[in-house]
Design a protein around this motif. Structure first.
Motif, PDB file in Angstrom:
ATOM      1  N   PRO A 104      -8.596   0.777  31.625  1.00 50.63           N
ATOM      2  CA  PRO A 104      -8.811  -0.563  31.069  1.00 50.63           C
ATOM      3  C   PRO A 104      -9.782  -0.513  29.895  1.00 50.63           C
ATOM      4  O   PRO A 104     -10.863   0.063  30.024  1.00 50.63           O
ATOM      5  CB  PRO A 104      -9.425  -1.337  32.245  1.00 50.63           C
ATOM      6  CG  PRO A 104      -9.181  -0.502  33.462  1.00 50.63           C
ATOM      7  CD  PRO A 104      -9.062   0.915  33.007  1.00 50.63           C
ATOM      8  N   GLY A 105      -9.373  -1.044  28.756  1.00 49.75           N
ATOM      9  CA  GLY A 105     -10.232  -1.065  27.575  1.00 49.75           C
ATOM     10  C   GLY A 105     -10.345   0.277  26.876  1.00 49.75           C
ATOM     11  O   GLY A 105     -11.050   0.412  25.881  1.00 49.75           O
ATOM     12  N   ARG A 106      -9.663   1.273  27.382  1.00 52.40           N
ATOM     13  CA  ARG A 106      -9.671   2.597  26.745  1.00 52.40           C
ATOM     14  C   ARG A 106      -8.647   2.622  25.608  1.00 52.40           C
ATOM     15  O   ARG A 106      -7.838   1.711  25.475  1.00 52.40           O
ATOM     16  CB  ARG A 106      -9.334   3.681  27.783  1.00 52.40           C
ATOM     17  CG  ARG A 106     -10.277   3.726  28.957  1.00 52.40           C
ATOM     18  CD  ARG A 106     -11.562   4.386  28.556  1.00 52.40           C
ATOM     19  NE  ARG A 106     -12.475   4.483  29.703  1.00 52.40           N
ATOM     20  CZ  ARG A 106     -13.748   4.812  29.578  1.00 52.40           C
ATOM     21  NH1 ARG A 106     -14.243   5.058  28.391  1.00 52.40           N
ATOM     22  NH2 ARG A 106     -14.527   4.886  30.630  1.00 52.40           N
ATOM     23  N   ASP A 109      -4.849   1.562  26.638  1.00 53.12           N
ATOM     24  CA  ASP A 109      -5.433   0.478  27.419  1.00 53.12           C
ATOM     25  C   ASP A 109      -4.475   0.049  28.531  1.00 53.12           C
ATOM     26  O   ASP A 109      -3.419  -0.536  28.267  1.00 53.12           O
ATOM     27  CB  ASP A 109      -5.736  -0.688  26.473  1.00 53.12           C
ATOM     28  CG  ASP A 109      -6.511  -1.795  27.157  1.00 53.12           C
ATOM     29  OD1 ASP A 109      -6.638  -1.774  28.398  1.00 53.12           O
ATOM     30  OD2 ASP A 109      -6.988  -2.696  26.438  1.00 53.12           O
ATOM     31  N   ASP A 132      -4.809  -2.292  30.489  1.00 52.91           N
ATOM     32  CA  ASP A 132      -4.676  -3.750  30.577  1.00 52.91           C
ATOM     33  C   ASP A 132      -3.501  -4.231  29.726  1.00 52.91           C
ATOM     34  O   ASP A 132      -3.021  -5.347  29.886  1.00 52.91           O
ATOM     35  CB  ASP A 132      -5.954  -4.440  30.071  1.00 52.91           C
ATOM     36  CG  ASP A 132      -7.106  -4.294  31.058  1.00 52.91           C
ATOM     37  OD1 ASP A 132      -6.820  -4.070  32.258  1.00 52.91           O
ATOM     38  OD2 ASP A 132      -8.267  -4.390  30.630  1.00 52.91           O
ATOM     39  N   ARG A 133      -3.081  -3.388  28.798  1.00 47.62           N
ATOM     40  CA  ARG A 133      -2.031  -3.792  27.868  1.00 47.62           C
ATOM     41  C   ARG A 133      -0.757  -2.980  28.056  1.00 47.62           C
ATOM     42  O   ARG A 133       0.347  -3.492  27.896  1.00 47.62           O
ATOM     43  CB  ARG A 133      -2.547  -3.599  26.435  1.00 47.62           C
ATOM     44  CG  ARG A 133      -1.581  -4.105  25.410  1.00 47.62           C
ATOM     45  CD  ARG A 133      -2.161  -4.077  24.021  1.00 47.62           C
ATOM     46  NE  ARG A 133      -1.314  -4.884  23.152  1.00 47.62           N
ATOM     47  CZ  ARG A 133      -1.350  -4.857  21.840  1.00 47.62           C
ATOM     48  NH1 ARG A 133      -2.210  -4.082  21.215  1.00 47.62           N
ATOM     49  NH2 ARG A 133      -0.539  -5.603  21.129  1.00 47.62           N
ATOM     50  N   ALA A 144      -6.350   4.584  19.361  1.00 46.08           N
ATOM     51  CA  ALA A 144      -6.274   3.161  19.710  1.00 46.08           C
ATOM     52  C   ALA A 144      -5.696   2.357  18.549  1.00 46.08           C
ATOM     53  O   ALA A 144      -4.830   1.494  18.741  1.00 46.08           O
ATOM     54  CB  ALA A 144      -7.657   2.638  20.085  1.00 46.08           C
TER      55      ALA A 144
END
Lengths: 210, 383
Positions: free
Chosen positions: B82-84, B87, B89-90, B369
């Motif tokens: 998460p947030g890496r 990500d 979360d995505r 990213a």
């Protein structure tokens, strides 16, 4: 050619706007020396172009890719030969021609891989340059030519007339050209190349093959 | 060196089974194929946000969670989560143990599909290629109901798989990120692999690959293979910075059994490795890397492998990586240019050698990213 070539950073927006105005919407574009990627970003966002960049400064490449822009590390002298013929509609070389090792070969490659070449360069024929050399007998230092001779990456300066002559020698058609003064305004000497060569600080050309 | 290693722990891994046969490059058909895998994040309704992560030689599917055998953190927790940069979360992240591996996918430790129950493949396991690994992954991706992967990402041998994915299934890969890799394994890299293999062969406990019968493992040979390989993953600067000429436990050299810190470190790397990796898998996978040559597969012109590819590429290399040096990534980037592909190419400044892709390298993570975010915009993925 290790340092990024930046002549008149304050005029970047203008240069970008003028070049962007020459590019047709949706075109395939290669920006050589794409810097921080602002031109390809602009062309993608406002013109819907498939715009890509080549840049020699790795920090700029990293920054561009980290912004989601398709940029590869490379340089004008050695990497253009890798692209197939007519891969792009426009190949752009902004304020870099005077810093490449083989300007004539770079132009040839640009017009091999692209249908049109858009080239901007600082004009060494500007009156201040001429005057300084005549008056002081030393290499000119102006706001455009701002680095001393021993530090400049600009190994191939030329005047507007020199460039026009090279285009004639190579058989390139000048589709459009304009000269721009220090403040970034379009110089009014559009019809008179001799005047443009005297008062234009930068020149912008769009070329194609005959 | 402590070589009292016991045979590998038996752990049940999440896996999919395919019984319709997998034709390998060598001509053998694997009647039964198991692909062990892990997923992270959630697949969206359009099934358009899947990222396949490909692991390297001694990696496995446990990318972003503690390893069930070693208890250590996932091998790419700095990158996936998460947030890496990748990500969760995505994106929906998939990672499969490679064909030939030893963490649950079909490999030398699997039961033979052409013999009575209980007979393992051992060294009779057919030689597999990077393309075979990718074919097995494709089965898994289809099994998960995904038509097109948003991205395939991997470093080292994982990067070879990324290139193979883009070459074999161009319409099924929107973006490809081959990191610290090459279009073929160099003679130097083959040479290092061969030293490792010979160390395994030379271990009497290897028993011509039938070490299971005696309940032993060729721990000494496998540890030496790991030690040699580990040197190639580091740079001279990194070794000097970490260890220099320091002695373990002593201030000055007494010549009586003193051990340099670097020796101790390598021995530790070797001895812990044997508890989590199978020697026959090591032989199989190193061979697959050596076979890999996308240039030869394209009749000498790598650009032919990517002709008219719709995939967006981002090649990333590291300055101090001498196992997969920047020149090899640049050669791939140039071939992609010849194919008029959309390619980004970045060399990240790092003194950590080949291992840099596994470590905390902020510029690398920002680049990865940002590239994925840019591709997500082009692919129309919801933010």
């Amino acid at each position: 050619m290790n340092a990024p070539v930046r002549f008149v950073a304050k005029n970047m927006r203008l240069d970008l706007r003028l070049i962007a105005g020459m590019v047709a919407p949706g075109a395939r574009v290669l920006d050589i020396g794409s810097g921080d990627g602002s031109l390809i970003d602009h062309l993608y966002r406002t013109h819907g172009c498939d715009a890509r960049g080549i840049e020699i400064d790795m920090a700029e490449v990293t920054r561009s890719v980290a912004h989601g822009l398709p940029v590869m590390h490379g340089d004008a002298d050695s990497d253009l030969a890798q692209y197939p013929d007519d891969a792009f509609d426009y190949v752009i070389l902004s304020r870099t021609l005077q810093a490449v090792e083989r300007p004539r070969e770079v132009l040839r490659q640009m017009l091999r891989i692209g249908r049109h070449a858009i080239v901007s360069f600082p004009n060494f024929g500007h009156w201040q340059v001429r005057w300084q050399l005549l008056w002081s007998g030393r290499m000119p230092m102006t706001s455009v030519w701002a680095r001393p001779w021993h530090e400049t990456p600009n190994i191939h300066p030329c005047t507007i007339r020199d460039f026009v002559q090279l285009c004639a020698d190579e058989g390139y058609v000048i589709e459009r050209w304009l000269a721009v003064d220090e403040a970034g305004q379009r110089a009014p000497w559009r019809r008179f190349m001799g005047m443009a060569n005297l008062f234009g600080e930068q020149a912008l050309f769009q070329l194609r093959k005959r | 060196m402590d070589q009292s290693a016991s045979p590998l722990a038996t752990v049940v891994h999440q896996h999919a089974v395919f019984t319709d046969g997998l034709l390998l490059d060598c001509g053998v058909v694997l009647a039964r194929l198991e692909v062990a895998y892990r997923t992270y994040g959630r697949l969206n309704a359009a099934r358009s946000n899947a990222i396949l992560v490909c692991h390297a030689l001694t990696g496995d599917q446990y990318v972003a969670e503690p390893h069930p055998v070693t208890g250590k953190p996932g091998w790419w927790e700095a990158v996936v989560g998460p947030g890496r940069p990748i990500d969760t979360d995505r994106y929906f992240v998939i990672c499969a143990n490679v064909l030939g591996g030893c963490m649950g996918s079909t490999g030398p430790r699997s039961q033979r599909d052409d013999a009575p129950d209980g007979v393992l493949w051992g060294i009779d396991f057919p030689p597999v290629t990077i393309r075979d690994m990718v074919r097995a992954q494709k089965r898994l991706v289809e099994h998960l109901g995904i038509e097109r992967l948003f991205a395939v990402v991997g470093g080292s041998m994982g990067g070879m798989q990324v290139l193979q994915w883009a070459a074999t299934y161009p319409g099924h890969v929107f973006a490809a990120v081959p990191v610290a890799t090459a279009a073929y394994h160099s003679a130097q890299n083959i040479a290092f692999n061969e030293v490792g293999r010979q160390a395994i062969f030379a271990d009497p406990d290897w028993e011509s690959g039938r070490y299971w019968d005696s309940g032993k493992i060729p721990a000494r040979g496998l540890a030496v293979a790991r030690m040699v390989a580990h040197i190639t993953y580091l740079s001279e600067q990194a070794l000097t910075r970490k260890f220099g000429r320091r002695l373990r436990g002593g201030a000055s050299l007494s010549m009586f059994g003193d051990m340099f810190e670097v020796e101790s470190y390598l021995q530790h790397q070797g001895s812990t490795f044997v508890n989590r990796f199978d020697a026959n898998s090591y032989l199989t996978i190193t061979r697959a890397m050596d076979y890999f040559d996308l240039v030869a597969d394209s009749q000498g012109d790598l650009s032919a492998a990517f002709r008219d590819t719709p995939t967006r590429f981002c090649l990333i290399s590291f300055t101090s990586d001498w196992l997969f040096p920047t020149a090899e990534s640049r050669a791939v980037a140039r071939a992609l240019n010849r194919a008029a592909a959309n390619v980004s190419f970045v060399e990240i400044a790092s003194d950590k050698g080949h291992d840099a892709f596994l470590l905390d390298e902020p510029d690398f993570h920002r680049t990865l990213a940002g590239f994925l975010a840019g591709c997500a915009e082009h692919a129309g993925l919801p933010a």
